[in-house]
Design an enzyme around this catalytic site. Structure first.
Site, PDB file in Angstrom:
ATOM      1  N   ASP A 265       8.275   1.492  -8.729  1.00 32.96           N
ATOM      2  CA  ASP A 265       7.786   2.315  -7.609  1.00 32.96           C
ATOM      3  C   ASP A 265       7.263   1.365  -6.520  1.00 32.96           C
ATOM      4  O   ASP A 265       6.746   0.296  -6.827  1.00 32.96           O
ATOM      5  CB  ASP A 265       6.653   3.204  -8.133  1.00 32.96           C
ATOM      6  CG  ASP A 265       6.222   4.302  -7.180  1.00 32.96           C
ATOM      7  OD1 ASP A 265       6.548   5.475  -7.458  1.00 32.96           O
ATOM      8  OD2 ASP A 265       5.548   4.001  -6.169  1.00 32.96           O
TER       9      ASP A 265
ATOM     10  N   ASP B 213      10.716   5.212  -4.105  1.00 33.11           N
ATOM     11  CA  ASP B 213      10.201   5.104  -2.742  1.00 33.11           C
ATOM     12  C   ASP B 213      10.308   3.712  -2.126  1.00 33.11           C
ATOM     13  O   ASP B 213       9.804   3.488  -1.016  1.00 33.11           O
ATOM     14  CB  ASP B 213       8.755   5.639  -2.661  1.00 33.11           C
ATOM     15  CG  ASP B 213       7.899   5.257  -3.833  1.00 33.11           C
ATOM     16  OD1 ASP B 213       8.335   4.413  -4.642  1.00 33.11           O
ATOM     17  OD2 ASP B 213       6.784   5.795  -3.966  1.00 33.11           O
TER      18      ASP B 213
ATOM     19  N   HIS C 127      -0.818   6.719 -10.757  1.00 31.72           N
ATOM     20  CA  HIS C 127      -2.072   6.422 -10.042  1.00 31.72           C
ATOM     21  C   HIS C 127      -3.318   7.089 -10.637  1.00 31.72           C
ATOM     22  O   HIS C 127      -4.426   6.759 -10.229  1.00 31.72           O
ATOM     23  CB  HIS C 127      -1.972   6.851  -8.577  1.00 31.72           C
ATOM     24  CG  HIS C 127      -0.966   6.080  -7.790  1.00 31.72           C
ATOM     25  ND1 HIS C 127      -0.971   4.704  -7.711  1.00 31.72           N
ATOM     26  CD2 HIS C 127       0.092   6.495  -7.033  1.00 31.72           C
ATOM     27  CE1 HIS C 127       0.041   4.309  -6.941  1.00 31.72           C
ATOM     28  NE2 HIS C 127       0.699   5.376  -6.522  1.00 31.72           N
TER      29      HIS C 127
ATOM     30  N   HIS D 132       4.718   1.627  -4.805  1.00 24.00           N
ATOM     31  CA  HIS D 132       3.258   1.518  -4.878  1.00 24.00           C
ATOM     32  C   HIS D 132       2.841   0.849  -6.190  1.00 24.00           C
ATOM     33  O   HIS D 132       3.493   1.031  -7.217  1.00 24.00           O
ATOM     34  CB  HIS D 132       2.616   2.914  -4.805  1.00 24.00           C
ATOM     35  CG  HIS D 132       2.960   3.665  -3.554  1.00 24.00           C
ATOM     36  ND1 HIS D 132       4.017   4.540  -3.479  1.00 24.00           N
ATOM     37  CD2 HIS D 132       2.371   3.654  -2.332  1.00 24.00           C
ATOM     38  CE1 HIS D 132       4.071   5.051  -2.242  1.00 24.00           C
ATOM     39  NE2 HIS D 132       3.084   4.530  -1.530  1.00 24.00           N
TER      40      HIS D 132
END
Ligand SMILES: [Zn+2]
Length: 386
Positions: free
Chosen positions: A174, A263, A139, A176
């Site tokens: 992931d 996640d 990120h 995200h």
């Protein structure tokens, strides 16, 4: 440098990496990494794999992914943790719950980035499979920390890989969206970024729509596969199989950087996708089966019982080892299940399964229309990329 040419496999780790510690209450607890490495070792997965101590990435190396201004600010802020200039911290994304400032933040971030960079260098030197579970901080932006990430190690590693390989793919499982990596290569057709994630409608960072597909020469080389909350193994893997794999194969990367955030598991406290361990492993197995050198990184994943199991299994997959079946007898875990895989299936209400299926179908359809023609794939044929 190392005996990477003997085995072709390397694992990069040292306890100093646990210094990337955002505080006792923060979900990105260094225990996740510590336990994952310990379990991977205990299960014998590293028995014939050299474990390499990482070095810190240098300023110039970090500067390939971040502005000098940002790097200097991170340096200043990590010296001055009871900062009297909160405005400066906020300007660079620090402060608040997600990205608190902590002592030696610069050095700790340069170390996990150096670990990924070293992995890239080992691959350039002939290694086939390298794992750095401390990396995958996808990120971080050019001049701003975000989503628990200070430096974007995948970007630094991919830039290094590109010095030796003509085409590099980035695959991000992931939950995200891998926004920082996408951003860095948005106009670059030599780096394919591919991210499967829970839709930005429901989850940080709020991006990762199919329509974000790259710009200029890079148009078609950013691939986003958003799924709905409560997506199960079947829909997640349908999307990966039907939409991601054909593009990945058609791109013919010479090396792959794989971000293995854990996640998307159904027990994860920060997201809503409902995968089992075995469902989550499938895209990792598919990437490992491509026969291309792989730099595998960690990422998110916040359930302390399951992240170690998932990363140990993923490391076994990446190193082409048989998957261990049970946790070591003395391994402490907060659940009844002592098997490495999950008891199936996850119980999800039918109405939510049905929404997840509809979203998965829509994502696949849109990818086939928007991306497939750019990669010479037929949008009608499911098998066109195989
Ligand atoms: Zn994540």
């Amino acid at each position: 440098m190392v005996n990477s040419k003997n085995s072709g496999h390397l694992f990069i780790y040292h306890a100093d990496l646990l210094g990337y510690n955002l505080g006792a209450e923060h979900p990105l607890n260094p225990r996740r990494l510590e336990l994952a490495v310990k379990l991977t070792e205990r299960l014998g997965i590293l028995d014939d794999v050299p474990v390499i101590r990482p070095r810190e990435a240098g300023f110039e190396e970090l500067n390939t992914a971040h502005s000098a201004d940002y790097l200097n600010a991170v340096k200043r802020l990590s010296r001055d943790t009871d900062d009297d200039e909160p405005k400066e911290a906020a300007r660079y994304g620090f402060g608040g719950g997600d990205n608190p400032i902590f002592p030696n933040m610069y050095e700790a971030s340069a170390l996990y980035t150096g670990a990924s960079l070293q992995g890239a260098e080992a691959i350039i030197g002939g290694a086939k499979r390298v794992v750095n579970l401390s990396g995958g901080q996808h990120h971080a932006h050019w001049a701003r920390a975000a989503g628990f990430c200070v430096f974007n190690d995948p970007v630094v590693a991919i830039k290094r890989l590109r010095q030796a390989f003509k085409k590099v793919a980035y695959v991000d499982v992931d939950v995200h969206h891998g926004d920082g990596v996408q951003e860095a290569f948005y106009d670059d057709p030599t780096v394919l970024t591919l991210s499967i994630h829970e839709s930005g409608r429901h989850l940080f960072p709020g991006t990762g729509w199919v329509a974000e597909m790259g710009k200029e020469a890079g148009k078609g080389f950013a691939v986003n596969l958003p799924v709905a909350p409560y997506t199960d193994d079947e829909s997640w893997n349908y999307v990966f199989q039907e939409a991601a794999l054909p593009i990945l194969r058609a791109f013919q990367p010479e090396a792959i950087c794989l971000q293995m955030g854990a996640d998307a598991h159904y027990t994860d406290p920060l997201a809503h996708v409902c995968l089992t361990v075995q469902g989550w492993l499938k895209p990792i197995e598919a990437v490992a089966a491509m026969g291309v050198p792989v730099l595998a990184l960690g990422g998110g994943g916040y359930n302390l019982d399951n992240v170690p199991r998932m990363w140990a299994l993923a490391s076994a997959v990446v190193f082409s080892k048989p998957l261990p079946k049970e946790l070591p007898p003395d391994w402490k875990i907060g659940t009844e299940n002592r098997a490495m895989l999950d008891p199936e299936p996850v119980q999800i209400p039918d109405a939510l399964i049905s929404i997840a299926k509809t979203t998965a179908n829509a994502t696949v359809k849109e990818i086939k229309i928007k991306h497939f023609p750019i990669h010479g794939l037929s949008s009608d044929s499911r098998k066109s990329g195989a």
